[in-house]
Write a protein that holds these residues in place. Structure first.
Motif, PDB file in Angstrom:
ATOM      1  N   THR A  21      -0.873  -7.690  21.335  1.00 29.96           N
ATOM      2  CA  THR A  21       0.302  -8.430  20.847  1.00 29.96           C
ATOM      3  C   THR A  21       0.426  -8.329  19.321  1.00 29.96           C
ATOM      4  O   THR A  21       1.359  -8.853  18.735  1.00 29.96           O
ATOM      5  N   ALA A  22      -0.540  -7.657  18.679  1.00 33.33           N
ATOM      6  CA  ALA A  22      -0.440  -7.443  17.230  1.00 33.33           C
ATOM      7  C   ALA A  22       0.697  -6.453  16.947  1.00 33.33           C
ATOM      8  O   ALA A  22       1.200  -5.789  17.864  1.00 33.33           O
ATOM      9  N   THR A  23       1.120  -6.378  15.675  1.00 29.48           N
ATOM     10  CA  THR A  23       2.145  -5.388  15.303  1.00 29.48           C
ATOM     11  C   THR A  23       1.536  -4.430  14.286  1.00 29.48           C
ATOM     12  O   THR A  23       0.628  -4.795  13.544  1.00 29.48           O
ATOM     13  N   VAL A  24       2.067  -3.219  14.276  1.00 26.81           N
ATOM     14  CA  VAL A  24       1.520  -2.215  13.350  1.00 26.81           C
ATOM     15  C   VAL A  24       2.657  -1.585  12.554  1.00 26.81           C
ATOM     16  O   VAL A  24       3.688  -1.216  13.120  1.00 26.81           O
ATOM     17  N   ASP A  25       2.476  -1.500  11.257  1.00 25.13           N
ATOM     18  CA  ASP A  25       3.400  -0.731  10.401  1.00 25.13           C
ATOM     19  C   ASP A  25       2.634   0.453   9.853  1.00 25.13           C
ATOM     20  O   ASP A  25       1.562   0.280   9.256  1.00 25.13           O
TER      21      ASP A  25
ATOM     22  N   GLY B  83       4.772   4.597   0.350  1.00 27.37           N
ATOM     23  CA  GLY B  83       5.184   3.218   0.104  1.00 27.37           C
ATOM     24  C   GLY B  83       6.222   2.675   1.071  1.00 27.37           C
ATOM     25  O   GLY B  83       6.663   1.530   0.973  1.00 27.37           O
ATOM     26  N   GLU B  84       6.651   3.495   2.057  1.00 22.37           N
ATOM     27  CA  GLU B  84       7.692   3.056   2.990  1.00 22.37           C
ATOM     28  C   GLU B  84       7.137   2.979   4.415  1.00 22.37           C
ATOM     29  O   GLU B  84       6.260   3.767   4.781  1.00 22.37           O
ATOM     30  N   ILE B  85       7.697   2.068   5.185  1.00 19.70           N
ATOM     31  CA  ILE B  85       7.305   2.002   6.612  1.00 19.70           C
ATOM     32  C   ILE B  85       7.964   3.172   7.332  1.00 19.70           C
ATOM     33  O   ILE B  85       9.193   3.287   7.326  1.00 19.70           O
TER      34      ILE B  85
ATOM     35  N   ILE C 131       0.844  -1.190   0.000  1.00 18.90           N
ATOM     36  CA  ILE C 131       0.000   0.000   0.000  1.00 18.90           C
ATOM     37  C   ILE C 131       0.885   1.248   0.000  1.00 18.90           C
ATOM     38  O   ILE C 131       2.050   1.187   0.424  1.00 18.90           O
ATOM     39  N   TYR C 132       0.333   2.350  -0.469  1.00 18.87           N
ATOM     40  CA  TYR C 132       1.106   3.590  -0.596  1.00 18.87           C
ATOM     41  C   TYR C 132       1.038   4.406   0.702  1.00 18.87           C
ATOM     42  O   TYR C 132       2.031   4.884   1.197  1.00 18.87           O
ATOM     43  N   GLU C 133      -0.160   4.548   1.236  1.00 14.82           N
ATOM     44  CA  GLU C 133      -0.301   5.242   2.527  1.00 14.82           C
ATOM     45  C   GLU C 133      -1.382   4.530   3.357  1.00 14.82           C
ATOM     46  O   GLU C 133      -2.472   4.253   2.845  1.00 14.82           O
ATOM     47  N   GLY C 134      -1.050   4.258   4.580  1.00  8.88           N
ATOM     48  CA  GLY C 134      -2.023   3.573   5.431  1.00  8.88           C
ATOM     49  C   GLY C 134      -1.313   2.783   6.513  1.00  8.88           C
ATOM     50  O   GLY C 134      -0.223   3.173   6.956  1.00  8.88           O
ATOM     51  N   PHE C 135      -1.925   1.714   6.908  1.00  8.22           N
ATOM     52  CA  PHE C 135      -1.260   0.894   7.929  1.00  8.22           C
ATOM     53  C   PHE C 135      -1.568  -0.587   7.769  1.00  8.22           C
ATOM     54  O   PHE C 135      -2.585  -0.956   7.176  1.00  8.22           O
ATOM     55  N   VAL C 136      -0.637  -1.375   8.261  1.00 12.36           N
ATOM     56  CA  VAL C 136      -0.786  -2.829   8.213  1.00 12.36           C
ATOM     57  C   VAL C 136      -0.767  -3.327   9.654  1.00 12.36           C
ATOM     58  O   VAL C 136       0.188  -3.067  10.393  1.00 12.36           O
TER      59      VAL C 136
ATOM     60  N   GLU D 293      -5.649   1.162   3.293  1.00 12.58           N
ATOM     61  CA  GLU D 293      -5.104   2.259   2.483  1.00 12.58           C
ATOM     62  C   GLU D 293      -5.894   3.513   2.887  1.00 12.58           C
ATOM     63  O   GLU D 293      -7.065   3.672   2.507  1.00 12.58           O
ATOM     64  N   CYS D 294      -5.280   4.358   3.717  1.00 11.83           N
ATOM     65  CA  CYS D 294      -6.008   5.551   4.175  1.00 11.83           C
ATOM     66  C   CYS D 294      -5.012   6.570   4.704  1.00 11.83           C
ATOM     67  O   CYS D 294      -3.851   6.235   4.962  1.00 11.83           O
ATOM     68  N   PRO D 295      -5.437   7.818   4.856  1.00 12.84           N
ATOM     69  CA  PRO D 295      -4.528   8.810   5.462  1.00 12.84           C
ATOM     70  C   PRO D 295      -4.125   8.346   6.868  1.00 12.84           C
ATOM     71  O   PRO D 295      -4.975   7.850   7.614  1.00 12.84           O
ATOM     72  N   ILE D 296      -2.849   8.511   7.189  1.00 11.66           N
ATOM     73  CA  ILE D 296      -2.383   7.892   8.440  1.00 11.66           C
ATOM     74  C   ILE D 296      -2.829   8.633   9.706  1.00 11.66           C
ATOM     75  O   ILE D 296      -2.638   8.158  10.806  1.00 11.66           O
ATOM     76  N   ASP D 297      -3.463   9.803   9.539  1.00 12.80           N
ATOM     77  CA  ASP D 297      -3.966  10.458  10.753  1.00 12.80           C
ATOM     78  C   ASP D 297      -5.231   9.759  11.267  1.00 12.80           C
ATOM     79  O   ASP D 297      -5.659   9.983  12.378  1.00 12.80           O
ATOM     80  N   ARG D 298      -5.794   8.914  10.418  1.00 11.13           N
ATOM     81  CA  ARG D 298      -6.984   8.172  10.858  1.00 11.13           C
ATOM     82  C   ARG D 298      -6.539   6.877  11.529  1.00 11.13           C
ATOM     83  O   ARG D 298      -6.782   5.777  11.043  1.00 11.13           O
ATOM     84  N   PHE D 299      -5.893   7.020  12.634  1.00 12.71           N
ATOM     85  CA  PHE D 299      -5.225   5.873  13.193  1.00 12.71           C
ATOM     86  C   PHE D 299      -5.530   5.775  14.675  1.00 12.71           C
ATOM     87  O   PHE D 299      -5.264   6.718  15.421  1.00 12.71           O
ATOM     88  N   ASP D 300      -6.114   4.686  15.095  1.00  8.75           N
ATOM     89  CA  ASP D 300      -6.551   4.557  16.475  1.00  8.75           C
ATOM     90  C   ASP D 300      -5.790   3.428  17.170  1.00  8.75           C
ATOM     91  O   ASP D 300      -6.237   2.297  17.249  1.00  8.75           O
ATOM     92  N   LEU D 301      -4.589   3.794  17.640  1.00  9.70           N
ATOM     93  CA  LEU D 301      -3.729   2.797  18.303  1.00  9.70           C
ATOM     94  C   LEU D 301      -4.380   2.239  19.563  1.00  9.70           C
ATOM     95  O   LEU D 301      -4.185   1.082  19.922  1.00  9.70           O
ATOM     96  N   GLU D 302      -5.157   3.100  20.230  1.00  7.65           N
ATOM     97  CA  GLU D 302      -5.778   2.705  21.495  1.00  7.65           C
ATOM     98  C   GLU D 302      -6.695   1.490  21.293  1.00  7.65           C
ATOM     99  O   GLU D 302      -6.640   0.519  22.043  1.00  7.65           O
TER     100      GLU D 302
END
Lengths: 152, 304
Positions: A84-88, A93-95, A17-22, A67-76
């Motif tokens: 125990t999951a991992t997040v990138d 296109g880069e981590i 993905i180009y922008e977002g999180f895994v 695939e989404c803007p990374i400000d939409r990110f809810d780590l909580e």
């Protein structure tokens, strides 16, 4: 080509993905719930959910790629659901970040108190807040009535 | 501005000061008869109560203040669907301090969040009832002199009995207090409370037979099985008379043991026990008024 190599070649995969999180290493079976709890179904963006993917470490795991803007990110929420999951976090296109997940001290409106005697059952506009009261046993209690999450 | 939502909102030192002040008021009530002149307490009772509401009102009246409020949800805007948050916002415009009883757990926390005046939790469902705890603590200190090393038997409905939960929390801050938890299996103390006892390193024991505990107790705290906490009438009927304290059981107890009860009593203490000098539950009510007087003054920043 051996059977294992074939399996590797044809295994289910989803492109980069180009922008977002895994979110990787999600406990198998929790992916769909996490998808809902993160509100991803309401977002207008591409989401791939892989369930029961094979994992050397876990046997089976779920993966979510968004695939989404990374400000939409809810780590909580992710931390609460599966710390125990991992997040990138991916940009261009880069981590760019691998935030460490932990159990949040409080969670707001992710889960609901099901105690029928709790004030949250009748008071309008009241946030459902749970507080981590025992980090070792991963116990969350309702801020209002102190009922343990999952106990009702 | 401060509120009292749980007994732990007061430090041990503050609690001791509060009890000292209550003792001062008890010794010379005339001296404090006008310290709250011009102040109003709102008693917001969404659930019926005689003792607690009247105790708050008597406390304020004896300090020279005035009272206003409602005694059932039917006579409040709650019947029209008003939220706790809105009710307390309105009351904040009229009164200087509020005491609230509500059947839902955590309701006082919600009220405090939206209030501009001090809120006293006068009971929120089966959750907390801190002023009953202050009453209990003051009674124990007045009659036994101290808390350290006491063995207290808590008997009856330990599951929904908010007075029991609050009292345990308050006593856990003193040294070597031992708890004997006497209840039927269905009404055992919730795990979050036993966890709390364990975390504080205090000793406790869970038993079902009251007679087994009697000889070891310094204090016996009886409770009523409350009909309003049950969804199922059948369970209530089955459990309501599970424990009845009578004279044969009292004969097993130490001579200086004291019997307390948050009242109202139904069948759990036989009337014959009232004549026993160890029955202190009516004295307890009197202490309750004095400690509420001291509390009102503390929350209104009136020094005594």
């Amino acid at each position: 080509m051996s059977g294992n190599e074939n399996r590797e070649k044809y295994k289910l995969n989803v492109g980069k993905i180009y922008e977002g999180f895994v979110i990787d290493h999600i406990h198998a079976g929790r992916g769909m719930k996490l998808y809902k709890d993160l509100g991803l179904e309401k977002l207008d963006c591409s989401v791939a959910i892989i369930t029961n993917a094979s994992s050397k470490k876990m046997g089976k795991k779920d993966i979510i790629k968004v695939e989404c803007p990374i400000d939409r990110f809810d780590l909580e929420t992710i931390g609460f659901m599966d710390h125990t999951a991992t997040v990138d976090v991916i940009k261009d296109g880069e981590i760019i970040n691998k935030p460490k997940l932990s159990l949040p001290k409080t969670v707001k409106n992710i889960i609901k108190c099901k105690n029928p005697r709790c004030i949250t059952s009748i008071e309008q506009g009241l946030d459902h807040i749970f507080v981590l009261t025992d980090p070792e046993k991963e116990v969350y209690r309702c801020k209002y009535c102190e009922t343990k999450y999952g106990e009702q | 501005m401060r509120h009292l939502l749980t007994p732990l909102d007061l430090s041990v030192e503050e609690l001791e000061t509060l009890m000292d002040n209550a003792e001062k008021i008890k010794a010379d009530p005339e001296k404090y008869a006008h310290v709250c002149d011009g102040k109003i307490i709102a008693t917001l009772f969404y659930e019926p109560s005689t003792r607690t509401r009247l105790s708050f009102e008597a406390a304020m009246l004896r300090l020279g203040g005035k009272t206003m409020g409602f005694a059932t949800a039917d006579s409040s805007s709650a019947a029209k669907g008003e939220s706790v948050a809105d009710t307390i916002r309105i009351i904040s415009c009229f009164a200087d301090i509020a005491a609230m009883r509500h059947p839902k757990e955590g309701s006082a926390t919600v009220a405090a969040k939206h209030s501009r005046i001090p809120v006293i939790n006068a009971g929120d469902g089966g959750h907390q009832h801190p002023t009953q705890t202050l009453t209990d603590m003051m009674t124990i200190r007045a009659l036994k002199g101290h808390f350290d090393g006491m063995t207290i038997g808590l008997c009856g409905d330990l599951k929904f009995g908010r007075t029991v939960h609050s009292l345990i929390r308050a006593l856990l801050r003193y040294k070597d207090v031992r708890f004997i938890l006497i209840s039927p299996d269905e009404l055992k103390l919730p795990d979050y409370m036993t966890d709390e006892i364990k975390r504080n390193g205090a000793e406790y024991e869970e038993i079902t037979k009251l007679e087994d505990a009697m000889p070891r107790l310094d204090i016996l705290y009886m409770t009523r099985v409350q009909r309003e906490r049950f969804f199922n009438e059948e369970d209530y009927v089955r459990l309501k008379d599970y424990y009845i304290l009578d004279m044969p059981k009292m004969e097993l107890a130490k001579e200086d043991m004291i019997v307390l009860h948050p009242l109202p009593r139904v069948n759990e203490i036989a009337v014959e026990v009232d004549e026993d000098p160890r029955a202190k539950y009516f004295e307890q009510v009197q202490y309750g008024m004095y400690i509420r007087m001291a509390l009102i003054c503390m929350l209104l920043d009136i020094s005594l």
